[in-house]
Design a protein around this motif. Structure first.
Motif, short mmCIF file in Angstrom:
data_model
loop_
_atom_site.label_atom_id
_atom_site.label_comp_id
_atom_site.label_asym_id
_atom_site.label_seq_id
_atom_site.Cartn_x
_atom_site.Cartn_y
_atom_site.Cartn_z
N ARG A 40 0.82 -1.20 0.00
CA ARG A 40 0.00 0.00 0.00
C ARG A 40 0.86 1.26 0.00
N ALA A 41 1.99 1.21 0.72
CA ALA A 41 2.89 2.36 0.75
C ALA A 41 3.48 2.63 -0.63
N VAL A 42 3.86 1.59 -1.34
CA VAL A 42 4.37 1.76 -2.71
C VAL A 42 3.27 2.32 -3.61
N THR A 43 2.05 1.83 -3.44
CA THR A 43 0.92 2.33 -4.23
C THR A 43 0.69 3.82 -3.95
N LEU A 44 0.73 4.20 -2.68
CA LEU A 44 0.55 5.60 -2.32
C LEU A 44 1.65 6.46 -2.93
N ALA A 45 2.88 5.98 -2.89
CA ALA A 45 4.00 6.72 -3.48
C ALA A 45 3.79 6.91 -4.98
N ALA A 46 3.29 5.86 -5.65
CA ALA A 46 3.03 5.96 -7.09
C ALA A 46 1.96 7.00 -7.38
N HIS A 61 11.18 0.77 -9.27
CA HIS A 61 12.12 1.79 -8.77
C HIS A 61 11.63 2.36 -7.44
N LEU A 62 10.32 2.59 -7.33
CA LEU A 62 9.76 3.09 -6.07
C LEU A 62 9.97 2.08 -4.95
N ALA A 63 9.68 0.80 -5.22
CA ALA A 63 9.82 -0.24 -4.20
C ALA A 63 11.26 -0.36 -3.72
N GLU A 69 8.75 1.70 6.82
CA GLU A 69 8.93 1.15 8.16
C GLU A 69 7.57 0.89 8.80
N LEU A 70 7.43 -0.26 9.43
CA LEU A 70 6.27 -0.57 10.25
C LEU A 70 6.73 -0.61 11.70
N ARG A 71 6.05 0.16 12.53
CA ARG A 71 6.45 0.29 13.93
C ARG A 71 5.23 0.05 14.83
N PRO A 72 5.46 -0.26 16.09
CA PRO A 72 4.33 -0.38 17.03
C PRO A 72 3.52 0.91 17.06
N PRO A 73 2.22 0.82 17.33
CA PRO A 73 1.38 2.03 17.28
C PRO A 73 1.81 3.08 18.29
N SER A 74 1.88 4.33 17.82
CA SER A 74 2.29 5.44 18.69
C SER A 74 1.09 6.27 19.15
N LEU A 80 -3.32 -0.24 14.25
CA LEU A 80 -2.68 -1.43 14.79
C LEU A 80 -1.16 -1.31 14.76
N TYR A 81 -0.67 -0.37 13.97
CA TYR A 81 0.76 -0.13 13.83
C TYR A 81 0.93 1.22 13.14
N ASP A 82 2.15 1.73 13.16
CA ASP A 82 2.48 2.94 12.41
C ASP A 82 3.13 2.54 11.09
N VAL A 83 2.79 3.22 10.02
CA VAL A 83 3.45 3.03 8.73
C VAL A 83 4.15 4.33 8.36
N PHE A 84 5.46 4.26 8.19
CA PHE A 84 6.23 5.44 7.80
C PHE A 84 6.81 5.21 6.41
N MET A 85 6.63 6.21 5.54
CA MET A 85 7.22 6.18 4.21
C MET A 85 8.16 7.37 4.08
N ASP A 86 9.44 7.08 3.92
CA ASP A 86 10.45 8.14 3.87
C ASP A 86 10.33 9.09 5.06
N GLY A 87 10.09 8.50 6.23
CA GLY A 87 10.03 9.27 7.47
C GLY A 87 8.69 9.92 7.77
#
Length: 458
Positions: A40-46, A61-63, A69-74, A80-87
């Motif tokens: 989903r993160a790659v799709t969002l970037a596209a 190239h995007l992938a 990064e997937l991290r525990p929920p903040s 259920l978790y945090d998703v970070f794309m390029d920070g």
């Protein structure tokens, strides 16, 4: 140390994979990892960068280049978790209807699957994880200790997904949701690379007519009867606190809380910043013997704690560190065993309390942090929670007994994530120290100015 349990869960959209995986991870003390979030993160970037969904080279190239990064929920906002794309936190944006409409096409691109599967495999082979997707048991983790394939009829899955969308404030028609799932099934099952199918040795379960609790109970029953899980060699159980230590924690924490409240004025600020679930590293400033028992007694949960090995032989203090079940660290030494033990604790979803300075300072000013702390944090990849304690001192007890009730302030900052450590040799050492210093600057931000010492706030 033996490898921690690895569970692979596959199945079509809205079959109940996410709910089951989250419950299993919590009950078994494992990391929950949703691989679909990476696609989903790659799709969002596209979508953001104008890369066409049929541009396989551009998507590959995007992938390869974006950092996911997937991290525990903040935050306690239902994630259920945090998703970070390029920070950038994009946890909810990857769930948009635009991403929903294109993610199956992106995930069908061979180059994208190859790159993301490799990243997922690196995480999964470390163990201690419940990984969810559509090719986990067949491609990503073919040697998983347990493989589960969930399925349900298309109408039932459409009904579930429709309910989820309504709860999120979206209101598509049920027919439109059903059609979208049908198209997604065709793409997932018909793609040339890693098509959706159960692994030969997977436990298969149809969830029609079952609620979430019934699915979980059925899977636990199947796990108990599974030869593969019960006799799998080298599987490390999740970190578990012995009963005697748990009893000690409950009883002594109540006594310590009472004594602190009688002798001192206690104030806690920022309790809302403590992550509700998942592991994190609680970094605190260490002035005297009083900070650890103060924090452990008043913290909402009982985190794992670290103490210098010498403390385990020191007078009455040893009764507390041993009774609590603290982990013994030899200061100034590289101890692979204790590092693995701390990583095991964190991989089991248990918070860890640690003083980056490495020991008591006897005075308020922050001292140079030990770089080894940043090494642990980099390997653990969990949020760091800065906790500042002011008002404590070596002579605090004498003042309190004389009726001068000191004001003790525990201030909790917001959790943050450190940048990954890169490079080799000297560059890595410098990066570790830079991360350790960054932790201390966050810590300074939750302390009064006269506590800053060699650091200024972030």
């Amino acid at each position: 140390m033996a490898k921690a349990l690895t569970i692979a869960i596959d199945g079509p959209a809205a079959s109940g994979k996410t709910t089951l995986a989250e419950t299993l991870a919590k009950k078994l003390g494992l990391l929950y990892f949703d691989t679909g979030a990476m696609y989903r993160a790659v799709t969002l970037a596209a979508l953001r960068r104008g890369v066409e969904i049929n541009d396989e080279a551009g998507l590959e190239h995007l992938a390869e280049t974006i950092e996911i990064e997937l991290r525990p929920p903040s935050q306690a906002d239902g994630r259920l978790y945090d998703v970070f794309m390029d920070g950038e936190d994009c946890t909810w944006e990857i769930r948009s209807k635009e991403v929903d409409a294109s993610v199956s096409q992106v995930s069908a691109v061979p180059g994208v699957r190859r790159l993301l599967s490799a990243k997922q495999r690196q995480i999964g082979i470390q163990g201690g994880v419940v990984m969810v997707g559509r090719d986990i048991g067949t491609v990503v983790l073919p040697n998983a200790d347990l493989k589960i394939y969930l399925d349900a009829s298309l109408p039932k899955r459409a009904e579930r997904r429709y309910g989820e969308l309504v709860q999120r404030g979206q209101a598509p028609s049920l027919d439109r949701v059903l059609q979208g799932l049908r198209e997604r099934d065709e793409i997932d099952s018909g793609r040339a690379v890693a098509p959706l199918r159960p692994a030969a040795d997977a436990i298969q379960l149809n969830t029609d007519g079952m609620d979430q609790d019934q699915v979980f109970e059925k899977v636990m029953e199947l796990m108990q009867n599974s030869q593969n899980v019960s006799t799998s060699p080298g599987v490390q159980k999740p970190y578990f606190v012995p009963l005697k230590n748990r009893i000690f924690r409950v009883v002594v924490a109540a006594i310590v809380r009472l004594l602190f409240r009688i002798l001192c004025r206690i104030e806690m600020v920022g309790l809302e910043n403590i992550p509700k679930t998942g592991a994190y590293i609680m970094a605190y400033n260490h002035i005297s013997y009083f900070e650890p028992p103060l924090l452990l007694a008043f913290w909402p949960t009982f985190p794992a704690a670290v103490a210098g090995a010498d403390v385990f032989e020191r007078g009455a203090v040893k009764l507390f560190v041993r009774g609590y079940g603290a982990l013994a660290v030899h200061r100034g030494e590289y101890d692979r065993k204790i590092i693995d033990e701390m990583l095991w604790v964190l991989a089991s979803g248990v918070p860890l309390m640690i003083a980056p300075e490495g020991g008591r300072g006897h005075a308020p000013g922050l001292r140079q942090a030990r770089a080894g702390v940043a090494y642990l944090m980099d390997r653990a990849r969990v949020p760091v929670l800065p906790v500042g304690v002011s008002g404590t001192s070596d002579g605090m007890l004498k003042h309190a007994l004389r009726g001068k009730r000191p004001h003790l302030l525990i201030k909790i900052g917001k959790p943050f994530n450190l940048p990954p450590i890169e490079g080799r040799g000297g560059d890595r050492r410098l990066a570790r120290q830079a991360n350790a210093d960054l932790v201390m600057r966050h810590l300074a931000a939750v302390l009064p100015e006269d506590y800053w010492g060699v650091y200024k706030p972030i």
